[in-house]
Write an enzyme that holds these catalytic residues in place. Structure first.
Site, short mmCIF file in Angstrom:
data_model
loop_
_atom_site.label_atom_id
_atom_site.label_comp_id
_atom_site.label_asym_id
_atom_site.label_seq_id
_atom_site.Cartn_x
_atom_site.Cartn_y
_atom_site.Cartn_z
N ASN A 102 -10.33 -2.77 2.33
CA ASN A 102 -9.96 -2.83 0.91
C ASN A 102 -11.22 -2.62 0.07
O ASN A 102 -12.33 -2.62 0.60
CB ASN A 102 -9.37 -4.20 0.57
CG ASN A 102 -7.90 -4.32 0.95
OD1 ASN A 102 -7.23 -3.30 1.19
ND2 ASN A 102 -7.39 -5.53 0.99
N HIS A 150 0.83 -1.21 0.00
CA HIS A 150 0.00 0.00 0.00
C HIS A 150 0.86 1.26 0.00
O HIS A 150 0.50 2.27 0.60
CB HIS A 150 -0.94 0.03 1.21
CG HIS A 150 -1.94 -1.09 1.22
ND1 HIS A 150 -3.22 -0.97 0.72
CD2 HIS A 150 -1.84 -2.37 1.66
CE1 HIS A 150 -3.86 -2.11 0.88
NE2 HIS A 150 -3.05 -2.99 1.43
N TYR A 192 0.68 -3.96 11.94
CA TYR A 192 0.57 -2.52 11.63
C TYR A 192 1.37 -1.67 12.60
O TYR A 192 2.10 -0.77 12.20
CB TYR A 192 -0.90 -2.09 11.58
CG TYR A 192 -1.61 -2.64 10.37
CD1 TYR A 192 -1.86 -4.00 10.26
CD2 TYR A 192 -1.98 -1.84 9.31
CE1 TYR A 192 -2.48 -4.54 9.14
CE2 TYR A 192 -2.61 -2.37 8.19
CZ TYR A 192 -2.85 -3.72 8.11
OH TYR A 192 -3.45 -4.25 7.00
FE1 HDE Z 1 -2.55 -4.72 5.43
N1 HDE Z 1 -0.74 -3.90 5.91
N2 HDE Z 1 -1.90 -6.51 6.06
N3 HDE Z 1 -4.27 -5.59 4.83
N4 HDE Z 1 -3.18 -2.97 4.77
C1 HDE Z 1 -0.39 -2.63 5.74
O1 HDE Z 1 0.68 -1.40 7.40
C2 HDE Z 1 -0.80 -6.71 6.80
C3 HDE Z 1 -4.62 -6.89 4.98
C4 HDE Z 1 -4.44 -2.68 4.35
O2 HDE Z 1 -3.33 3.55 3.93
C5 HDE Z 1 0.93 -2.31 6.37
O3 HDE Z 1 1.00 0.78 7.87
C6 HDE Z 1 -0.73 -8.09 7.23
C7 HDE Z 1 -6.01 -7.09 4.77
C8 HDE Z 1 -4.52 -1.30 3.98
O4 HDE Z 1 -1.69 3.40 5.37
C9 HDE Z 1 1.38 -3.63 6.97
C10 HDE Z 1 -1.82 -8.68 6.69
C11 HDE Z 1 -6.50 -5.85 4.51
C12 HDE Z 1 -3.25 -0.77 4.22
C13 HDE Z 1 0.20 -4.51 6.65
C14 HDE Z 1 -2.56 -7.69 5.96
C15 HDE Z 1 -5.42 -4.93 4.54
C16 HDE Z 1 -2.45 -1.84 4.72
C17 HDE Z 1 1.92 -1.62 5.49
C18 HDE Z 1 -2.22 -10.15 6.83
C19 HDE Z 1 -7.96 -5.49 4.20
C20 HDE Z 1 -2.79 0.64 3.98
C21 HDE Z 1 1.96 -0.18 5.96
C22 HDE Z 1 -2.48 -10.48 8.19
C23 HDE Z 1 -8.75 -5.53 5.43
C24 HDE Z 1 -3.08 1.55 5.14
C25 HDE Z 1 1.19 -0.17 7.16
C26 HDE Z 1 -2.67 2.96 4.79
C27 HDE Z 1 -1.12 -1.71 5.12
C28 HDE Z 1 0.15 -5.76 7.10
C29 HDE Z 1 -3.72 -7.99 5.23
C30 HDE Z 1 -5.58 -3.54 4.26
C31 HDE Z 1 2.69 -4.19 6.44
C32 HDE Z 1 0.36 -8.70 8.06
C33 HDE Z 1 -6.78 -8.40 4.86
C34 HDE Z 1 -5.72 -0.56 3.42
O5 HDE Z 1 1.58 -3.54 8.35
#
Ligand code: HDE
Length: 704
Positions: free
Chosen positions: A159, A86, A373
């Site tokens: 999402n 993202h 996060y």
């Molecule tokens: Fe994320 N995800 N994600 N994700 N995600 C990040 O956090 C992560 C997942 C989503 O505009 C990171 O601050 C793991 C699902 C959005 O700043 C990180 C898993 C969904 C955004 C991270 C998921 C999301 C992130 C990278 C599996 C939909 C952007 C930067 C367990 C519900 C937020 C940050 C923004 C961002 C980890 C799966 C949505 C790496 C470990 C499912 C919208 O921490």
């Protein structure tokens, strides 16, 4: 000492600045003179920001030039790590406003009082690409909402698709590695059309449902304003009596759903890689505030037990037909950021940021997110005090006993930094409150420790099939094309075939079609499902984009290509009809200065023809004089403007004189090509545009 002008070097006036060229170098004076004096970060006024300190005019630079050193040091440290996923995103401020009290299901303060606005910040994003990648990548879009409630920040990190690729957070690093550029060659950027990605997803059948979404037009939204948002995971809401209700969060765009077609996406990325962010910025700046409604899909244990799938499995959704969505409020984005870095880049979302009245389910993906996060924020923002940054700080009073660390930017007073303590009264500092504080639901867990995937997560195809069968034929064709496109970029034939083996389970015809389009020599056997499929799931109309389009042309843009001599009456009528509908007209001309219209008036252009291709508009108009048409008859950009609009199934208005240009661009007149015979026809054209595209044309312009 007054500055003398060096011989042969005159003072010059540049805009509102006067550059004084004295013996000690150049200084800039601004007209009016009452601007603040430039200082260093220490507040020392700066005399000269143009020249570093040297011995003589041509000598070496001096280390004692503290202004130069501070400026360069700060510049060298301007970047922070981009988000691992993202990375490319765009944010805006706004508010959430409940339509009703939800006290029956939650004690969350933000959902108690009808009409009481809660400040909000939203960041949209793509997933795979780097910070500078193009907006129209085929990808999932992040839809992260921060609500600054009176009881702390509530992040709904969602999402634009309601399911995910994997079921257990353990696989997230593998999944993301496979989706991003391959590590040896560092490409492709922001594209999943490569071996590693398809290798991973085809080895993980649980991804099949999400792949249907990712290969659908949901992955190429026309605007961030025209897409849905989903919290994906099941959460819990807890009311004042401690009762828990499961919930899935939905954001429904007021302007309906709309996507682009793939060929259009490719061209938009070239024409305007910032297409989505520009669109959001422009619409907010022009006062057309994007709006979504918050929907809660509420269900209890009884429903969870009888539902065919596990509500903890993030690769499954709950059809709206099974659990209707309760619309409880609206989210409006009405203010752009003042500074992209300070706000959009530094905003830190976390799925674990939930206020009292909201709690987690055991979804193993959500549990992993809750760790990731916060961990990521520390890396990106450099220490534990990122919560004090204005974009991240709660807007309600907050009192913690956490202290110190990098960039501690509040100055706590007093002696107490621990509790319990004996100091008492105000001196004693903040204390816990069982009544006001966040209470976790008293879920009973008792089981053995084990590393297993629940049996109840094992049906990977039934909902993928339900999604596919819920699409219109047009959308099904797009899905088949997208699979074909992406798998055609995969070099290993066995990987292509393995993916087809999953598609055969989703829908036999789909699998065979993709196999044929890939030219597979032998059709693979359908993959062995881990669990018998449920083939009786009813299609859900809510899953199709075309079935959920807008009911007006509001918020859309028409690009009118005009030449000198354009019929003023027609152009004005088109503009008025569009404005009445809440849509916009943009003028495209051979030169950006504009054109002289039929009545001699001057019409300014918004874009020169090669800067405003038709791909960036929802519909187009070609309004030219005879002389104008002759002048641009051999211009390739004009031909592309028209040919692309036609190929992308857009509605095309034109005057009679434009007919030869249309013919030259290969336009075969159909009901989407509309001649404006007089000003009266403009309003009817705009009404037709509500359909957004003439889908019937597709079979005539696209074979594969
Ligand atoms: Fe994320 N995800 N994600 N994700 N995600 C990040 O956090 C992560 C997942 C989503 O505009 C990171 O601050 C793991 C699902 C959005 O700043 C990180 C898993 C969904 C955004 C991270 C998921 C999301 C992130 C990278 C599996 C939909 C952007 C930067 C367990 C519900 C937020 C940050 C923004 C961002 C980890 C799966 C949505 C790496 C470990 C499912 C919208 O921490």
């Amino acid at each position: 000492m007054a500055k003398k002008t060096a011989p042969g070097r005159k003072n010059v006036q540049l805009g509102d600045q006067k550059i004084i060229r004295g013996e000690g170098g150049e200084t800039h004076q601004v007209a009016g003179g009452d601007v603040p004096v430039l200082t260093t970060q220490q507040g020392i006024p700066v005399a000269d920001d143009q020249n570093s300190l040297k011995i003589g005019a041509r000598g070496p630079t001096l280390l004692e030039d503290f202004h130069f050193r501070e400026k360069m040091f700060h510049f060298d440290h301007e970047r922070i790590p981009e988000r691992v996923v993202h990375a490319r995103g765009y944010g805006a401020h706004g508010f959430f406003e409940p339509y009703e009290s939800c006290a029956d299901v939650t004690r969350a303060d933000a959902l108690q009082r009808k009409g009481e606005k809660v400040p909000a910040f939203v960041r949209f994003s793509t997933v795979a690409g780097s910070k500078g990648s193009a907006d129209l990548a085929r990808d999932v879009r992040g839809f992260a909402v921060k609500l600054y409630t009176k009881e702390g920040n509530w992040d709904i990190v969602g999402n634009n698709m309601p399911v995910f690729f994997i079921q257990d957070a353990m696989k997230f690093p593998d999944f993301v590695h496979s989706a991003k550029e391959e590590p040896d060659r560092a490409f492709p950027q922001a594209a999943t059309a490569h071996d590693n990605f398809w290798d991973f997803v085809s080895l993980n059948p649980e991804a099949t449902h999400m792949m249907m979404w990712a290969m659908s037009d949901r992955a190429i939204p026309r605007s961030l304003r025209f897409m849905e948002g989903f919290g994906v995971h099941t959460f819990r809401l807890i009311n004042a009596r401690g009762k828990s209700t499961f919930v899935k969060f939905h954001w429904k765009p007021k302007l309906g759903l709309q996507s682009v077609v793939w060929n259009e996406a490719l061209k938009i990325n070239g024409a305007d890689p910032d297409f989505h962010r520009r669109d959001l910025w422009d619409s907010i700046q022009s006062g057309a505030f994007p709006e979504w409604e918050l929907g809660l899909q509420l269900f209890d244990d009884k429903f969870a037990d009888k539902f065919e799938f596990d509500v903890l499995d993030p690769t499954k959704l709950i059809p709206e037909e099974d659990v209707p969505i309760r619309i409880v409020g609206r989210l409006v984005l009405d203010r752009c950021v003042d500074n992209f870095f300070a706000e959009t880049e530094q905003v830190a979302f976390c799925t674990a940021n939930v206020p009292p009245g909201v709690d987690f389910s055991n979804d193993p993906l959500l549990q992993g997110c809750n760790f990731s996060y916060l961990d990521t924020q520390i890396k990106r923002l450099g220490g534990p005090n990122f919560t004090y940054l204005p974009i991240n700080a709660p807007k309600c009073p907050f009192h913690t006993l956490q202290q110190d660390g990098h960039m501690a930017s509040i100055n706590p007073k007093g002696r107490v930094n621990y509790e319990p303590n004996s100091w008492g009264g105000a001196q004693g500092g903040p204390r816990e409150s069982p009544e006001k504080g966040h209470q976790s639901f008293l879920a009973e867990e008792g089981d053995t420790k084990q590393r297993v995937r629940s049996e109840t997560f094992a049906d990977h195809y039934s909902q993928a099939r339900q999604f596919y069968l819920s699409q219109t034929e047009i959308e099904q064709n797009h899905i088949a094309s997208a699979f074909t496109f992406e798998l055609s970029k995969v070099q290993r034939v066995d990987i292509r075939a393995r993916e087809v083996s999953h598609l055969l389970n989703v829908d036999d015809a789909l699998g065979k079609k993709v196999a044929k389009n890939l030219g597979l020599k032998t059709l693979p056997k359908a993959a062995e499902p881990a669990r018998p499929m449920v083939k009786t799931l009813k299609p859900s109309a809510a899953l199709s984009i075309i079935n959920n389009g807008p009911d007006s042309f509001k918020g859309r843009k028409v690009g009118a290509f005009v030449t000198d001599g354009v019929d003023t009456g027609l152009l004005k009528a088109l503009k008025t009809a569009l404005e009445k509908e809440g849509a916009m007209l943009k003028i495209i001309a051979p030169i950006v200065g504009g054109v002289k219209a039929s009545d001699g008036s001057w019409i300014d252009a918004d874009e020169k023809i090669d800067g405003g291709p038709s791909v960036v508009f929802d519909a187009v108009a070609i309004l030219v004089s005879e002389a104008g048409a002759a002048m641009v008859a051999n211009e390739a950009t004009v031909r592309d403007f028209i040919a692309d609009a036609f190929a992308h199934l857009k509605f095309i208005a034109h005057d009679k004189t434009a007919a030869p240009l249309l013919a030259k661009a290969g336009v075969v007149p159909d009901e989407g090509v509309i001649e404006l015979k007089s000003a009266k026809d403009a309003a009817a054209f705009v009404k037709t545009c509500v359909k957004l595209r003439l889908w019937d044309r597709e079979a005539k312009v696209k074979q594969f």
